[in-house]
Design an enzyme around this catalytic site. Structure first.
Site, PDB file in Angstrom:
ATOM      1  N   ARG A  66       0.838  -1.195   0.000  1.00 52.52           N
ATOM      2  CA  ARG A  66       0.000   0.000   0.000  1.00 52.52           C
ATOM      3  C   ARG A  66       0.876   1.249   0.000  1.00 52.52           C
ATOM      4  O   ARG A  66       1.856   1.331   0.746  1.00 52.52           O
ATOM      5  CB  ARG A  66      -0.897   0.003   1.249  1.00 52.52           C
ATOM      6  CG  ARG A  66      -1.873   1.160   1.325  1.00 52.52           C
ATOM      7  CD  ARG A  66      -2.633   1.123   2.653  1.00 52.52           C
ATOM      8  NE  ARG A  66      -3.496   2.293   2.822  1.00 52.52           N
ATOM      9  CZ  ARG A  66      -3.892   2.754   4.005  1.00 52.52           C
ATOM     10  NH1 ARG A  66      -3.516   2.142   5.117  1.00 52.52           N
ATOM     11  NH2 ARG A  66      -4.662   3.824   4.086  1.00 52.52           N
ATOM     12  N   ASP A  70       0.042  10.079   4.138  1.00 54.63           N
ATOM     13  CA  ASP A  70      -0.464  10.009   5.503  1.00 54.63           C
ATOM     14  C   ASP A  70      -0.661  11.421   6.063  1.00 54.63           C
ATOM     15  O   ASP A  70      -0.266  12.410   5.447  1.00 54.63           O
ATOM     16  CB  ASP A  70       0.516   9.211   6.368  1.00 54.63           C
ATOM     17  CG  ASP A  70      -0.106   8.728   7.662  1.00 54.63           C
ATOM     18  OD1 ASP A  70      -1.347   8.686   7.755  1.00 54.63           O
ATOM     19  OD2 ASP A  70       0.640   8.403   8.599  1.00 54.63           O
ATOM     20  N   GLU A  76       3.681   7.348   2.765  1.00 55.25           N
ATOM     21  CA  GLU A  76       3.805   6.145   3.575  1.00 55.25           C
ATOM     22  C   GLU A  76       3.687   4.920   2.689  1.00 55.25           C
ATOM     23  O   GLU A  76       2.863   4.873   1.775  1.00 55.25           O
ATOM     24  CB  GLU A  76       2.751   6.097   4.681  1.00 55.25           C
ATOM     25  CG  GLU A  76       2.880   4.854   5.562  1.00 55.25           C
ATOM     26  CD  GLU A  76       2.227   4.987   6.924  1.00 55.25           C
ATOM     27  OE1 GLU A  76       2.193   3.970   7.645  1.00 55.25           O
ATOM     28  OE2 GLU A  76       1.772   6.092   7.278  1.00 55.25           O
ATOM     29  N   THR A  79       4.399  -2.513   3.491  1.00 61.71           N
ATOM     30  CA  THR A  79       4.740  -3.693   2.706  1.00 61.71           C
ATOM     31  C   THR A  79       3.572  -4.670   2.645  1.00 61.71           C
ATOM     32  O   THR A  79       2.729  -4.724   3.544  1.00 61.71           O
ATOM     33  CB  THR A  79       5.940  -4.450   3.306  1.00 61.71           C
ATOM     34  OG1 THR A  79       5.553  -5.045   4.554  1.00 61.71           O
ATOM     35  CG2 THR A  79       7.142  -3.541   3.513  1.00 61.71           C
ATOM     36  N   TRP A 433      -6.806  -4.579   2.209  1.00 65.30           N
ATOM     37  CA  TRP A 433      -6.048  -5.715   2.720  1.00 65.30           C
ATOM     38  C   TRP A 433      -6.824  -7.027   2.635  1.00 65.30           C
ATOM     39  O   TRP A 433      -6.242  -8.099   2.472  1.00 65.30           O
ATOM     40  CB  TRP A 433      -5.615  -5.469   4.168  1.00 65.30           C
ATOM     41  CG  TRP A 433      -4.612  -4.375   4.316  1.00 65.30           C
ATOM     42  CD1 TRP A 433      -4.799  -3.147   4.884  1.00 65.30           C
ATOM     43  CD2 TRP A 433      -3.244  -4.392   3.877  1.00 65.30           C
ATOM     44  NE1 TRP A 433      -3.651  -2.404   4.822  1.00 65.30           N
ATOM     45  CE2 TRP A 433      -2.679  -3.137   4.216  1.00 65.30           C
ATOM     46  CE3 TRP A 433      -2.436  -5.327   3.236  1.00 65.30           C
ATOM     47  CZ2 TRP A 433      -1.349  -2.810   3.942  1.00 65.30           C
ATOM     48  CZ3 TRP A 433      -1.108  -5.004   2.961  1.00 65.30           C
ATOM     49  CH2 TRP A 433      -0.580  -3.768   3.308  1.00 65.30           C
TER      50      TRP A 433
END
Length: 469
Positions: A66, A70, A76, A79, A433
């Site tokens: 991703r 931020d 940002e 992993t 995710w």
């Protein structure tokens, strides 16, 4: 037709763990522009190409990681899920290159807006205004009712591991400047907390596993420093994993509860001699060297039992021990190509001797900042590595591959394949995710709750559907 049955959880080897690293990069524009240029404006130009293809400044990449802006206009990079330390290191180093690849386009767009200057991205933890930004470690652990007590038991280890895994920094005080193990230590506020904005704990206990919540929790460690050297990352994450394995086996731990965690983390950080002591809850006082040695001895006592002895475990224990010994003996030469704080200390001391200046000299501050610049042309760390003065863990080709390809043995492979095929097809899609979805595909969403699973018929069908108009 996309199958809807969710596969049962895999039987997972207890020694296998999902790891992840999140790095917030410092962002600075070096410019003599006549008008003020805000960090938000610089970040916007930096991420322009990302927004063009991803339609957002918050995207998942083909390597399943991703990338986003931020709070505070920090780029940002998080992993993808990894189940090996070598994959994790490769993915982490790939992230440095991915964000650096945005710089040329960002500078070009700034010039078009009338601003000449260089964009610098720093993999560090503090800026000149005293702000801190983090490197977060994620360890998937089995869900348990006593999670807060479980997490608390890790705090003495985290407070003292900085003597091995710290990034090193020049600390400036009214009494003068000195070298510290960790730039992050002074910015911790408490041991555990679920808060994200009003508190900065060592472990964030917010219950967000990104996995089957009935089975897993995520140990979200936010006290660590951003590390440049691959061996430092290996021992930082690897040693923590070894301690977690022992804790998850419910083995007896040495009694090392700290009386005052915030005082302890600062005292350890500021004492390069290793002689400062921390007070335990039972009234004893131990040095960080003694505490870390206790943990090393604990791991060794479980080799061949809870912990299978492998070449990688031996490698972690070797560097961990050498790091502790370096502080104990004050001979840093044995780790000055492997541990961040020692690599940087050697660099700064040599320049200080050459310049004949005090440690708070602005020239050393600029040198320290340049150490963390991820640019291969401008960054000092990259130059040290190119000269063979920093030890490597993963081959160059693994890092290059990790820039575009996901780890093959975790859920990340499924996400990476989906993102790659979706981008090639030109179809709209959404992904996070645990979810994959093609826009307009009858509302079908594939839910991936098992981060250990790298094969799934539902994802195969979803990917095949991308070829269907």
């Amino acid at each position: 037709m996309i199958p809807t049955d969710i596969p049962p959880p895999l039987e997972v080897d207890p020694a296998r763990r999902i790891f992840g690293l999140e790095t917030e990069f410092g962002l600075h524009l070096d410019s003599a522009a006549s008008r003020a240029v805000t960090p938000e404006e610089v970040a916007g130009h930096l991420f322009h190409s990302v927004v063009q293809w991803g339609r957002s400044s918050n995207v998942f990449l083909t390597n399943a990681s991703r990338l986003y802006i931020d709070v505070g206009a920090h780029p940002e990079y998080a992993t993808a899920e990894c189940d090996s330390l070598t994959d994790l290191i490769a993915m982490d180093k790939a992230g440095e290159r991915i964000v650096q690849d945005l710089v040329a386009g960002g500078e070009e767009r700034l010039r078009a807006a009338g601003v000449e200057g260089q964009i610098h991205l720093y993999k560090n933890n503090t800026d000149s205004a005293g702000n801190s930004y983090g490197c977060h470690e994620n360890y998937l652990v089995r869900r348990r009712a006593d999670f807060k007590a479980f997490a608390s038991a890790l705090l003495p280890f985290l407070v003292t591991r900085q003597i091995v895994t710290g990034a090193g920094t020049i600390t400036r005080t009214p009494q003068g400047a000195h070298y510290s193990f960790s730039p992050r230590a002074d910015h911790m506020w408490e041991g555990l907390s679920s808060a994200t904005t009003r508190s900065r704990p060592m472990i964030n206990t917010r219950d967000e596993p990104h996995a089957n919540a009935e089975l897993y929790r995520r140990m979200h460690v936010i006290v660590g420093d951003s590390t440049m050297a691959e061996p430092t990352t290996l021992v930082k994450v690897g040693a923590t994993d070894l301690i977690l394995r022992i804790m998850e086996a419910r083995a007896i731990l040495p009694e090392l509860t700290l009386a005052r965690e915030m005082q302890a983390i600062r005292d350890v950080a500021h004492d390069l001699t290793g002689k400062a002591t921390v007070e335990l809850a039972d009234g004893r006082r131990l040095t960080a060297v003694e505490v870390q040695q206790t943990y090393i001895d604990l791991v060794r006592s479980h080799l061949g039992g809870v912990i299978e002895r492998t070449d990688e475990v031996d490698q972690i224990l070797d560097l961990w021990q050498r790091g502790v010994d370096a502080v104990r003996t004050q001979d840093f030469s044995g780790v000055e190509t492997e541990l961040d704080w020692a690599i940087k200390h050697r660099l700064l001391m040599r320049y200080q001797d050459r310049l004949g200046c005090a440690l708070d000299d602005p020239r050393l501050a600029r040198l320290e900042l340049a150490f963390h610049d991820v640019s291969p042309e401008r960054g000092l760390f990259a130059k040290l590595q190119a000269q063979g003065l920093v030890t490597r863990i993963v081959p160059e080709e693994a890092i290059v591959r990790a820039m575009t390809a996901a780890p093959s043995t975790t859920r990340a492979r499924l996400r990476g394949e989906f993102v790659t095929r979706a981008l090639a097809s030109g179809r709209d899609f959404t992904v996070d995710w645990v979810h994959l979805k093609i826009a307009g595909a009858s509302g079908t969403t594939v839910l991936l709750k098992d981060p250990f699973r790298s094969e799934d018929a539902r994802v195969d069908a979803l990917v095949d559907a991308l070829a269907t108009p």
